[in-house]
Design a protein around this motif. Structure first.
Motif, short mmCIF file in Angstrom:
data_model
loop_
_atom_site.label_atom_id
_atom_site.label_comp_id
_atom_site.label_asym_id
_atom_site.label_seq_id
_atom_site.Cartn_x
_atom_site.Cartn_y
_atom_site.Cartn_z
N UNK A 179 41.25 64.66 35.79
CA UNK A 179 41.26 63.91 37.05
C UNK A 179 41.66 62.46 36.80
N UNK A 180 41.04 61.84 35.78
CA UNK A 180 41.28 60.43 35.49
C UNK A 180 42.74 60.20 35.08
N UNK A 181 43.28 61.12 34.27
CA UNK A 181 44.67 61.00 33.83
C UNK A 181 45.61 60.89 35.02
N UNK B 47 42.14 56.95 29.61
CA UNK B 47 43.55 57.32 29.80
C UNK B 47 44.34 57.17 28.51
N UNK B 48 44.19 56.03 27.84
CA UNK B 48 44.97 55.79 26.62
C UNK B 48 44.52 56.69 25.47
N UNK B 49 43.26 57.09 25.47
CA UNK B 49 42.83 58.06 24.47
C UNK B 49 43.51 59.41 24.71
N UNK B 50 43.75 59.72 25.98
CA UNK B 50 44.41 60.99 26.30
C UNK B 50 45.91 60.95 25.95
N UNK B 51 46.60 59.96 26.44
CA UNK B 51 48.05 59.90 26.22
C UNK B 51 48.38 59.61 24.76
N UNK B 52 47.43 58.98 24.03
CA UNK B 52 47.64 58.71 22.62
C UNK B 52 47.12 59.82 21.73
N UNK C 69 44.17 60.62 21.00
CA UNK C 69 43.15 60.09 20.10
C UNK C 69 42.08 61.14 19.83
N UNK C 70 41.68 61.30 18.57
CA UNK C 70 40.63 62.27 18.23
C UNK C 70 39.24 61.81 18.64
N UNK C 71 39.12 60.53 19.02
CA UNK C 71 37.82 60.00 19.40
C UNK C 71 37.34 60.66 20.70
N UNK C 72 36.03 60.63 20.88
CA UNK C 72 35.48 61.16 22.13
C UNK C 72 35.95 60.32 23.31
N UNK C 73 36.23 61.00 24.40
CA UNK C 73 36.70 60.29 25.58
C UNK C 73 35.59 59.37 26.12
N UNK C 74 36.02 58.24 26.66
CA UNK C 74 35.08 57.35 27.32
C UNK C 74 34.67 57.99 28.63
#
Length: 255
Positions: free
Chosen positions: A105-107, A188-193, A195-200
């Protein structure tokens, strides 16, 4: 050479050969006129060549601008299609009122919020207009196409400004009111990048508040409607641009 002709005239006068002198004078005048006409013709050819070179320089500049605009149009069509796709997905969330994947949804909410106007380059054409040199373009079809394209760009800019206004009133106002912008952007940037980190965490309750906003939903609906109109204008401009580039190529190969 001048002394030679002067000597001939003097001899004819001394010999009292008036008729021959008159004929000679007429012939001399004729030669002078012919010389002047030849000089004028050479000058006209030189000026025509200079004008043609200036025209070709403008045409090369216009073609370069059109080529850049063609890339911009193609890129912008893809961006507007993505804008429409995300708006449709958001509206689907409104219709179903069920958000199981907050990140998804956020994306698409961020995608809806992302908006950049097209950036067209028509510096050469504007220089032609502002300098009063439009008449230097000898091909009327090219000239008319350039004028029509200038009108087309203005129509596109008008519609883009209209969409920007809708975004400001219906989308951004509601998004800034209900969303945690900092968390949403990091997510958003964790998704498009990738990133293996947990989503905010963007907060389910904030998502629910946004889903209760009729304004935001209306904004998404208008984005779909107006972007479809824009894409039609972009595609028309792409077709016109390709045709004009071909005309310019043909014109530069002539004469």
């Amino acid at each position: 050479m001048i002394k030679f002709f002067r000597k001939i005239r003097q001899n004819l006068i001394k010999e009292n050969k008036v008729t021959k002198y008159v004929l000679y004078a007429i012939g001399e005048i004729f030669l002078v006129v012919i010389g002047i006409l030849i000089a004028l013709q050479i000058n006209n050819v030189n000026e025509a060549n200079k004008t043609r070179e200036r025209e070709l320089s403008y045409l090369r500049g216009i073609k370069a601008d059109l080529s850049l605009n063609l890339l911009e149009l193609q890129k912008t069509v893809k961006a507007r299609e993505a804008h429409i796709e995300s708006s449709n997905i958001i509206i689907d969330y409104y219709e179903n009122q069920l958000v199981e994947d907050l990140d998804h949804f956020n994306l698409h909410v961020i995608n809806v919020c992302l908006w950049f106007p097209s950036d067209f380059n028509n510096n050469t054409f504007q220089e032609l207009l502002n300098s009063g040199n439009l008449a230097i373009i000898s091909n009327d079809s090219i000239k008319n196409d350039l004028l029509n394209m200038d009108i087309g760009y203005k129509k596109i800019r008008y519609l883009e400004n209209h969409i920007q206004h809708d975004l400001d009133i219906l989308i951004y106002d509601q998004y800034y009111t209900f969303a945690d912008v900092n968390s949403s952007i990091k997510n958003y940037f964790q998704q498009v990048g990738n990133s293996p980190e947990n989503r905010v965490d963007i907060g389910k309750e904030r998502v629910q508040l946004l889903l209760e906003s009729q304004k935001f939903k209306n904004g998404c609906a208008l984005i779909i409607f107006n972007n479809n109109s824009l894409i039609e204008k972009y595609n028309n401009m792409i077709s016109t641009t390709n045709k004009l580039i071909t005309r310019i190529d043909n014109e530069m190969e002539t004469k």
